[in-house]
Design an enzyme around this catalytic site. Structure first.
Site, mmCIF file in Angstrom:
data_model
loop_
_atom_site.group_PDB
_atom_site.id
_atom_site.type_symbol
_atom_site.label_atom_id
_atom_site.label_comp_id
_atom_site.label_asym_id
_atom_site.label_seq_id
_atom_site.Cartn_x
_atom_site.Cartn_y
_atom_site.Cartn_z
ATOM 1 N N GLU B 126 0.857 -1.191 0.000
ATOM 2 C CA GLU B 126 0.000 0.000 0.000
ATOM 3 C C GLU B 126 0.887 1.233 0.000
ATOM 4 O O GLU B 126 2.087 1.135 0.272
ATOM 5 C CB GLU B 126 -0.902 -0.022 1.237
ATOM 6 C CG GLU B 126 -1.799 -1.245 1.234
ATOM 7 C CD GLU B 126 -2.809 -1.281 2.377
ATOM 8 O OE1 GLU B 126 -2.849 -0.319 3.176
ATOM 9 O OE2 GLU B 126 -3.544 -2.269 2.450
ATOM 10 N N GLY B 130 5.295 -1.198 2.161
ATOM 11 C CA GLY B 130 5.243 -2.593 1.736
ATOM 12 C C GLY B 130 5.892 -3.530 2.743
ATOM 13 O O GLY B 130 5.582 -4.711 2.777
ATOM 14 N N ASP B 241 7.570 -16.965 0.917
ATOM 15 C CA ASP B 241 8.708 -17.880 1.096
ATOM 16 C C ASP B 241 8.917 -18.740 -0.141
ATOM 17 O O ASP B 241 10.032 -19.135 -0.456
ATOM 18 C CB ASP B 241 8.486 -18.778 2.333
ATOM 19 C CG ASP B 241 8.622 -17.975 3.631
ATOM 20 O OD1 ASP B 241 9.073 -16.817 3.569
ATOM 21 O OD2 ASP B 241 8.254 -18.501 4.698
ATOM 22 N N GLY B 243 7.712 -17.769 -3.290
ATOM 23 C CA GLY B 243 7.893 -16.876 -4.439
ATOM 24 C C GLY B 243 9.301 -16.306 -4.543
ATOM 25 O O GLY B 243 9.782 -16.000 -5.638
ATOM 26 N N ARG B 269 35.673 -7.906 -29.757
ATOM 27 C CA ARG B 269 36.211 -6.547 -29.690
ATOM 28 C C ARG B 269 37.745 -6.589 -29.611
ATOM 29 O O ARG B 269 38.302 -7.252 -28.725
ATOM 30 C CB ARG B 269 35.661 -5.857 -28.429
ATOM 31 C CG ARG B 269 36.145 -4.448 -28.222
ATOM 32 C CD ARG B 269 35.435 -3.501 -29.137
ATOM 33 N NE ARG B 269 35.713 -2.106 -28.827
ATOM 34 C CZ ARG B 269 35.296 -1.121 -29.587
ATOM 35 N NH1 ARG B 269 34.578 -1.358 -30.663
ATOM 36 N NH2 ARG B 269 35.561 0.114 -29.269
ATOM 37 N N GLN B 280 43.846 -9.845 -19.278
ATOM 38 C CA GLN B 280 43.502 -10.609 -18.082
ATOM 39 C C GLN B 280 42.416 -9.931 -17.229
ATOM 40 O O GLN B 280 41.555 -10.614 -16.669
ATOM 41 C CB GLN B 280 44.762 -10.825 -17.238
ATOM 42 C CG GLN B 280 44.570 -11.939 -16.233
ATOM 43 C CD GLN B 280 45.807 -12.158 -15.391
ATOM 44 O OE1 GLN B 280 46.347 -11.217 -14.816
ATOM 45 N NE2 GLN B 280 46.276 -13.382 -15.325
ATOM 46 N N ILE B 338 32.277 -3.838 -19.572
ATOM 47 C CA ILE B 338 33.007 -4.533 -20.651
ATOM 48 C C ILE B 338 32.573 -3.993 -22.019
ATOM 49 O O ILE B 338 33.375 -3.881 -22.938
ATOM 50 C CB ILE B 338 32.806 -6.065 -20.539
ATOM 51 C CG1 ILE B 338 33.576 -6.567 -19.307
ATOM 52 C CG2 ILE B 338 33.261 -6.795 -21.809
ATOM 53 C CD1 ILE B 338 33.418 -8.035 -19.008
ATOM 54 N N LEU B 339 31.308 -3.624 -22.134
ATOM 55 C CA LEU B 339 30.827 -3.108 -23.429
ATOM 56 C C LEU B 339 31.251 -1.666 -23.702
ATOM 57 O O LEU B 339 30.943 -1.119 -24.770
ATOM 58 C CB LEU B 339 29.297 -3.228 -23.522
ATOM 59 C CG LEU B 339 28.808 -4.507 -24.217
ATOM 60 C CD1 LEU B 339 28.934 -5.720 -23.305
ATOM 61 C CD2 LEU B 339 27.377 -4.358 -24.675
ATOM 62 N N GLU B 364 9.182 -8.402 -3.861
ATOM 63 C CA GLU B 364 8.961 -9.603 -3.038
ATOM 64 C C GLU B 364 9.604 -9.466 -1.661
ATOM 65 O O GLU B 364 10.090 -10.442 -1.098
ATOM 66 C CB GLU B 364 9.532 -10.847 -3.739
ATOM 67 C CG GLU B 364 8.792 -11.209 -4.992
ATOM 68 C CD GLU B 364 7.906 -12.433 -4.837
ATOM 69 O OE1 GLU B 364 7.141 -12.698 -5.762
ATOM 70 O OE2 GLU B 364 7.940 -13.084 -3.783
HETATM 71 C C1 LIG Z 1 8.525 -2.946 -10.110
HETATM 72 C C2 LIG Z 1 7.801 -3.260 -8.859
HETATM 73 C C3 LIG Z 1 6.859 -4.269 -8.835
HETATM 74 C C4 LIG Z 1 6.142 -4.572 -7.663
HETATM 75 N N1 LIG Z 1 5.162 -5.517 -7.675
HETATM 76 C C5 LIG Z 1 4.368 -5.692 -6.594
HETATM 77 C C6 LIG Z 1 3.236 -6.559 -6.657
HETATM 78 O O1 LIG Z 1 2.972 -7.198 -7.677
HETATM 79 N N2 LIG Z 1 2.452 -6.669 -5.552
HETATM 80 C C7 LIG Z 1 2.708 -5.979 -4.404
HETATM 81 O O2 LIG Z 1 1.959 -6.116 -3.438
HETATM 82 N N3 LIG Z 1 3.782 -5.140 -4.321
HETATM 83 C C8 LIG Z 1 4.601 -4.972 -5.386
HETATM 84 N N4 LIG Z 1 5.673 -4.101 -5.337
HETATM 85 C C9 LIG Z 1 5.948 -3.395 -4.107
HETATM 86 C C10 LIG Z 1 7.168 -3.950 -3.366
HETATM 87 O O3 LIG Z 1 6.885 -5.238 -2.860
HETATM 88 C C11 LIG Z 1 7.505 -2.947 -2.268
HETATM 89 O O4 LIG Z 1 8.035 -1.818 -2.918
HETATM 90 C C12 LIG Z 1 8.507 -3.472 -1.260
HETATM 91 O O5 LIG Z 1 7.933 -4.486 -0.454
HETATM 92 C C13 LIG Z 1 9.004 -2.355 -0.349
HETATM 93 O O6 LIG Z 1 7.952 -1.596 0.152
HETATM 94 P P1 LIG Z 1 8.015 0.006 0.037
HETATM 95 O O7 LIG Z 1 8.338 0.367 -1.346
HETATM 96 O O8 LIG Z 1 6.782 0.533 0.635
HETATM 97 O O9 LIG Z 1 9.274 0.421 0.929
HETATM 98 P P2 LIG Z 1 9.300 0.565 2.516
HETATM 99 O O10 LIG Z 1 8.654 -0.613 3.144
HETATM 100 O O11 LIG Z 1 8.813 1.894 2.889
HETATM 101 O O12 LIG Z 1 10.866 0.469 2.768
HETATM 102 C C14 LIG Z 1 11.737 1.550 2.421
HETATM 103 C C15 LIG Z 1 13.173 1.158 2.796
HETATM 104 O O13 LIG Z 1 13.245 0.899 4.214
HETATM 105 C C16 LIG Z 1 13.798 -0.371 4.443
HETATM 106 N N5 LIG Z 1 13.161 -0.986 5.611
HETATM 107 C C17 LIG Z 1 11.841 -0.993 5.948
HETATM 108 N N6 LIG Z 1 11.640 -1.670 7.089
HETATM 109 C C18 LIG Z 1 12.870 -2.116 7.487
HETATM 110 C C19 LIG Z 1 13.345 -2.892 8.591
HETATM 111 N N7 LIG Z 1 12.505 -3.365 9.506
HETATM 112 N N8 LIG Z 1 14.663 -3.147 8.669
HETATM 113 C C20 LIG Z 1 15.522 -2.684 7.732
HETATM 114 N N9 LIG Z 1 15.137 -1.950 6.660
HETATM 115 C C21 LIG Z 1 13.842 -1.673 6.542
HETATM 116 C C22 LIG Z 1 13.489 -1.177 3.178
HETATM 117 O O14 LIG Z 1 14.416 -2.258 3.038
HETATM 118 C C23 LIG Z 1 13.639 -0.121 2.111
HETATM 119 O O15 LIG Z 1 14.993 -0.011 1.766
HETATM 120 C C24 LIG Z 1 6.417 -3.827 -6.481
HETATM 121 C C25 LIG Z 1 7.391 -2.816 -6.497
HETATM 122 C C26 LIG Z 1 8.066 -2.528 -7.669
HETATM 123 C C27 LIG Z 1 9.079 -1.421 -7.654
#
Ligand SMILES: Cc1cc2nc3c(=O)[nH]c(=O)nc-3n(C[C@H](O)[C@H](O)[C@H](O)COP(=O)(O)OP(=O)(O)OC[C@H]3O[C@@H](n4cnc5c(N)ncnc54)[C@H](O)[C@@H]3O)c2cc1C
Lengths: 120, 378
Positions: B126, B130, B241, B243, B269, B280, B338-339, B364
């Protein structure tokens, strides 16, 4: 609610049922070391496992999932981070009559009810 | 320990490699093909490859995880965007495969199989976050023979075009994890809308969207284990887990494609009178790339094997995702080096692969979250 908490509740439910880790592991169809890891939260319990455990231990799924603290065991009561608070409370309760203790308990029930009222 | 693939696996890999190289790869960097196009999915659908983990009785191929990972590597090596669309569909069916009723299986799985296969989506993230499920706001209220769903989800792959979406919602904002369920929402449901399509810097092919639910009625038959509050959280964690190993496979495919491109370039190249592969520093870089690809591949295979054996795969899957995604990023960048200038050219294969690999450490569950999962199991 984390897998560690779920595992702790599993341990409590197993003990309440009077089963050893070996007995429960056999009933669940896993090794004793796997069960030990489930209880420690070092291995994840999935839905199919918890459904089976619910049946074996006569607990609804919610019992394992709800975010309430599992009951404190005697030996943990005075060893944890809130031991001073608990000791203070116990000392106060110790001075009360049975009737007063009942009143305190009903007030606690009211506080818990008030807390729950917000969600649906 | 036996590392060999069986005849069926070898034949499938061969067939898919040929198919994707001729029908899908040419569209990865073609200027005429940016954005989603059903035509590429149709190429896979002809061979029942849109959601091959669906059991044969529901129209699928009934593939195990390891075989699926082999195919995913091939698809990702040809076109990471198509791989992401397929992976999202595999992710969406997982809760049904794990705990769906027969009615749910009969209704939702056949839609993703055969020549006219559609796609599905999995919606958890949301706008508020996430990683932290406790701040999720999508909420369902039980009424009559079903639930009314309200809320929104963001960055959901396939959301704008999916036949159905597995949506994670809770019935109590107080006990979110304990009241989560998986709701199977059909695209034409009243109150469901696509708020916007997200433009991302990689995986350009994948349609990614923000969606919202306003009093969407979902009948109980379309809620997985509808009677069991808390089932959603357990299904969600198990789905992730399983996926994550597939992100490992996509990573291997992307890294392999970058390695193959760099190797071919290095062989042809000429600088200082000899092919640059004879220098190397370049040869060692290629050797490191090949070693890393193999490392990511083996970790992915192990995680998939554990899933197929019903073993304890959570940690192995998280490790495969962390290692795979980081290796894909390292290898694509090393290949771009490399390219030379060609690796920085807009519309070049390597430039596309660098952009596609970038997101693997976020999707994920971010790699920080994977590390937290791994640490909790030590
Ligand atoms: C191309 C793409 C496709 C996607 N597809 C889907 C989909 O199909 N379905 C779906 O539901 N979601 C999807 N997502 C969402 C994705 O799963 C989330 O972006 C991801 O889980 C992170 O959530 P957030 O972006 O809200 O970041 P946040 O949760 O706000 O996190 C921001 C940063 O804080 C760090 N962080 C947060 N909590 C902690 C903690 N406890 N300890 C350490 N670090 C932490 C995170 O690692 C990250 O670096 C997609 C995202 C992208 C970019």
């Amino acid at each position: 609610m984390s897998f560690k908490q779920i595992g702790r509740k599993l341990q409590l439910a197993r003990e309440e049922k009077g089963m050893s880790q070996e007995q429960l592991a056999r009933a669940l169809g896993c090794s004793q070391s796997a069960l030990s890891n489930y209880e420690k939260g070092k291995r994840r319990l999935y839905l199919s496992h918890l459904e089976k455990l619910s049946e074996i231990l006569d607990k609804p799924l919610e019992y394992f999932m709800e975010n309430n603290r599992p009951p404190v065991e005697k030996e943990h009561l005075l060893g944890g981070d809130r031991s001073d608070q608990f000791l203070h409370l116990i000392n106060i309760i110790y001075q009360l009559s049975d009737e007063q203790i009942r009143e305190v308990l009903s007030y606690i029930e009211y506080i818990k009810w008030k807390e729950k009222r917000g969600g649906q | 320990m036996d590392f060999s693939l069986n005849t069926r696996q070898k034949e499938l890999v061969e067939m898919v490699r040929e198919l994707v190289n001729s029908e899908i790869k040419p569209y990865l960097v073609s200027s005429s093909a940016s954005g989603f196009d059903w035509e590429l999915i149709r190429q896979l659908a002809v061979h029942n490859l849109v959601c091959p983990t669906v059991p044969e009785e529901y129209g699928g191929r009934g593939l195990d995880r390891l075989t699926m990972a082999l195919l995913m590597e091939e698809i990702a090596a040809a076109h990471p965007g198509v791989a992401a669309v397929i992976a999202a569909t595999l992710h969406a069916v997982e809760p049904i495969l794990l705990a769906g009723s027969n009615t749910q299986k009969e209704k939702f799985l056949p839609e993703l199989t055969g020549k006219d296969a559609g796609l599905a989506a999995f919606a958890l993230t949301e706008a508020s976050g996430g990683s932290d499920l406790s701040i999720m706001r999508t909420c369902a209220v039980r009424k009559g023979q079903g639930f009314y769903l309200n809320g929104s989800k963001d960055y959901v792959i396939n959301a704008p075009i999916a036949s159905w979406i597995a949506v994670i919602g809770a019935t109590s904002m107080e006990q979110k994890k304990a009241s989560m369920r998986v709701f199977l929402l059909e695209q034409n449901s009243k109150g469901f809308s696509i708020v916007r399509q997200r433009e991302t810097s990689g995986l350009d092919y994948a349609p990614i969207g923000e969606i919202s639910f306003e009093n969407v009625f979902i009948e109980e038959d379309n809620v997985i284990k509808g009677q069991k509050a808390g089932s959603g959280y357990l299904l969600l964690t198990q789905t992730f887990d399983r996926g994550r190993a597939m992100v490992g496979a996509i990573s291997v495919g992307i890294a392999r494609a970058a390695l193959e491109t760099a190797l071919e370039f290095a062989e042809n190249r000429v600088q200082f009178g000899t092919s640059i592969k004879n220098h190397q520093a370049v040869a060692f870089s290629l050797a490191d790339m090949a070693t890393r690809v193999e490392m990511a591949r083996l970790m992915t295979y192990k995680a998939c094997w554990l899933i197929d054996q019903g073993g304890d795969y959570c940690k192995a899957s998280a490790m495969a995702k962390v290692v795979g995604s980081e290796i894909a990023q390292q290898v694509t960048c090393a290949a771009a080096d490399i390219l030379g200038a060609r690796g920085y050219e807009k519309g070049s294969l390597i430039e596309q692969l660098v952009r596609d690999a970038r997101v693997l450490s976020t999707i994920e569950g971010t790699n920080n979250i994977q590390r937290a999962v791994i640490a909790s199991q030590l």
